[in-house]
Design an enzyme around this catalytic site. Structure first.
Site, mmCIF file in Angstrom:
data_model
loop_
_atom_site.group_PDB
_atom_site.id
_atom_site.type_symbol
_atom_site.label_atom_id
_atom_site.label_comp_id
_atom_site.label_asym_id
_atom_site.label_seq_id
_atom_site.Cartn_x
_atom_site.Cartn_y
_atom_site.Cartn_z
ATOM 1 N N ASP A 110 0.842 -1.178 0.000
ATOM 2 C CA ASP A 110 0.000 0.000 0.000
ATOM 3 C C ASP A 110 0.886 1.240 0.000
ATOM 4 O O ASP A 110 1.741 1.399 0.874
ATOM 5 C CB ASP A 110 -0.896 -0.015 1.242
ATOM 6 N N HIS A 117 -3.693 13.827 0.763
ATOM 7 C CA HIS A 117 -3.974 12.902 1.863
ATOM 8 C C HIS A 117 -2.822 12.898 2.870
ATOM 9 O O HIS A 117 -3.054 12.978 4.087
ATOM 10 C CB HIS A 117 -4.190 11.481 1.313
ATOM 11 N N GLU A 183 -9.062 3.809 -2.611
ATOM 12 C CA GLU A 183 -7.790 3.671 -3.308
ATOM 13 C C GLU A 183 -7.986 2.997 -4.665
ATOM 14 O O GLU A 183 -9.036 2.426 -4.940
ATOM 15 C CB GLU A 183 -6.815 2.822 -2.481
ATOM 16 N N ARG A 219 -8.678 3.721 13.023
ATOM 17 C CA ARG A 219 -7.731 4.817 13.269
ATOM 18 C C ARG A 219 -7.178 4.820 14.684
ATOM 19 O O ARG A 219 -6.044 5.262 14.903
ATOM 20 C CB ARG A 219 -8.420 6.162 12.996
ATOM 21 N N GLN A 222 -4.609 2.052 14.945
ATOM 22 C CA GLN A 222 -3.459 2.472 14.150
ATOM 23 C C GLN A 222 -2.622 3.525 14.881
ATOM 24 O O GLN A 222 -1.392 3.445 14.920
ATOM 25 C CB GLN A 222 -3.976 3.011 12.814
ATOM 26 N N GLU A 341 -10.323 12.557 7.083
ATOM 27 C CA GLU A 341 -10.126 13.846 6.409
ATOM 28 C C GLU A 341 -11.447 14.587 6.232
ATOM 29 O O GLU A 341 -11.527 15.793 6.444
ATOM 30 C CB GLU A 341 -9.467 13.624 5.051
#
Lengths: 394, 394
Positions: A110, A117, A183, A219, A222, A341
């Site tokens: 990835d 971004h 993506e 998130r 992460q 975002e």
């Protein structure tokens, strides 16, 4: 002039011809071509073991000449009146088949190639530091993801559990910040030996085609885990891909130059002569409502540059390797490819048509990412869709 | 009592019985068992397609009952006098066979589970910040590596090229800081479905065995690229594994408790009841000279904890998944599993017996990592070796 005339709006025209793997009830998996609202059953029509193997890998391994020949052959089959009698029985209604993971994924990489971004995430997650890391303009940042949890569109998105940071140390439980990443993925057909670099101009010798990718992200998991070795469990619970792989050959009219470079590039990354920027228009729908329209053309790093970088150290390619662009975000807020975002880190919720608001995903939410590109004939061709519904944590 | 009595010092005794994949000149790949200075040709002896498939995957997929049964069967074959006549013709001299990658690697995960290594690297690479990141004591940090460049011991280590930081911005060229990472790898046999967690107590239900891993690293490439998404090209050019996979079942006598915990662990990581620390003794040789003796027993995170963590978010396992411990370093300098630690970031070269000095690897250098463990009979059993010779950049 052609016997098959796909109705407008069904998505896949005669200049598209994506490949996928499907089954009908009780039947084996086989390769098909999407056209209009139908699937051309290549397995049944050709009885070629390559198209009856249950994934595209065997065909992808044959290389670009075979890819070209099949594309020409399928075009003939679907247009030449003389072919109609033999071909028509192998056209099945698309809504009657089940789609499977098109490719047995070898390695999944990835990238992180949208400048918007990367800068947005830097600003949101690491306030007070420069939004782009010092290396970002010099090389396409990327990392390896989990190939084994790449799954086909429609696979349930079970809310993952894990550790997240809290005031008194980490706590364990279902993620509270479940996000998407819209993506574009690139599927490798032609392998290389250990030690061989793929130059930027050879993209189409190795990459067969393009799919859409939703790299679901937790998130909070992460944020707690990713220093210093990068994302791990915050990503590895599921990565969804669209079932139809659109050949690079269908995207010639979509090729554009990437944005101007801020810094001179190392020679192995220079692709000015025949750049592989792609003018794809993505669309993100949350529970049926469009919440974002990320443009792919402003991506700073092209797939040709990504592939050249990935192999510059001698890493070999295998048939089935998948590399994805990273989240596609444009310059405007409503062009963002992730909720973190779109909602400014969860601080500015978005309001949906039903009056509800969202920061991150709730159980039951359905996210669908679609995309189109300029086609050869002046119209637009479809890259299909990747979709998933969030289920409660187990 | 047994007809086969492996000579001392040949490495693999009757309590070891590691599996590997070998070929003889011109012959196909098949599964063998190392014993003394011989290979028992399981493919030839059993004519079972599982042992003639060219990798261990088909056998590993059969699960722990089949693993136990084969181990008992092989023990009988090699000890019961009545078996001698049938078995002996399938014992081949080990130095006459060629070894291959034992496992078709599905996903490769590399952990970071030595506290000494993590603290050393933090101190060397990020001076002025706490040596351990805030998450380190709470979870086994890990990341995905490139499965496609995992190769068998003996594969040449071609010096990789890439970008590294210089005073005036990045430069491109062969790495100047080529390093080793001495690690222990765990090979998954029994897969899981998406969404299934593997509890700490189930390690041996899923992991078949153990190999040695050299996760070759280009420290200068890695230092420039790894923020914010972790190591990529600095690692993905080659990861070498030993050819013989030692069953977990052979390592019962090596089990020890890991070090005391500094902070309470989340329940899914608690393995006090039957911990899977392993008292393995590693040895790193550079051009034949022992430069380090890393002990595995002080590893902070056990393989059972690593597997529980890896799957706690629902990531599925596949047969052939490989997860490695991360660099094995003990508390003392001469117990370090990497040159960057042995030489304090390249500032304190080590002197070899021939008078030469090393910070990082030079072309022509040969690195070999071996290990032993306490065996069932009170002696020591071998985990074999992983080795590689550095070749100039291409």
């Amino acid at each position: 002039m052609t016997w098959l005339d796909p109705p407008e709006g069904t998505g896949f025209g005669l200049d598209d011809l994506p490949l996928g793997v499907f089954s009908t009830r009780g039947g084996p998996r086989r390769t098909g071509v999407a056209v209009g609202d139908a699937v051309l059953d290549l397995g049944g029509l050709t009885e070629d073991p390559v198209h009856l193997s249950g994934s595209l890998n065997a065909f992808l391994a044959l290389g670009p000449r075979a890819w070209r020949e099949l594309r020409e052959q399928v075009t003939d089959w679907l247009t030449q009146p003389s072919c109609r009698r033999g071909v028509e029985p192998h056209l099945l209604p698309r809504d009657g088949v089940r789609m499977h993971l098109p490719v047995e994924v070898a390695d999944y990489v990835d990238f992180y190639s949208s400048r918007h971004h990367a800068a947005n995430l830097g600003r949101i997650l690491r306030p007070g530091t420069p939004p782009l890391s010092a290396n970002w303009l010099h090389l396409p940042i990327g990392y390896h993801g989990r190939a084994g949890t790449v799954a086909v569109s429609g696979t349930p998105v079970v809310r993952p559990c894990g550790q997240r940071r809290a005031d008194d140390g980490p706590v364990f439980g279902p993620t509270q910040r479940l996000d998407i990443e819209a993506e574009v993925g690139f599927v490798v057909g032609t392998p290389t030996e250990l030690g061989v670099r793929v130059p930027v101009e050879d993209l189409a010798e190795h990459v067969f085609g393009v799919c859409l990718v939703d790299d679901w992200s937790a998130r909070d998991l992460q944020a707690w885990e990713y220093v210093p070795l990068g994302p791990f469990l915050g990503k590895s619970f599921l990565t969804s891909v669209s079932p139809w792989v659109v050949p690079l050959a269908a995207l010639e009219a979509a090729r554009v130059a990437p944005p101007p470079r801020d810094v001179p590039l190392q020679p192995y990354l220079r692709d000015d002569a025949a750049p592989w920027g792609l003018d794809l228009a993505l669309e993100v729908r949350l529970n049926g409502e469009v919440v974002s329209r990320p443009p792919f053309a402003p991506m700073y790093w092209t797939p040709a540059q990504q592939l050249a970088h990935l192999t510059v150290n001698g890493a070999r390619l295998r048939t089935g390797d998948l590399f994805a662009s990273g989240t596609v975000s444009g310059p405007d807020r409503d062009q963002s490819g992730s909720l973190i975002e779109l909602t400014e880190g969860g601080t500015e919720p978005i309001r949906l048509a039903d009056g509800s608001v969202r920061t991150f995903l709730e159980d039951g939410d359905v996210v669908t990412i679609g995309a189109t590109a300029p086609g050869a004939g002046g119209g637009r061709l479809s890259l299909g869709e990747v979709s998933g519904r969030v289920e409660p944590a187990r």
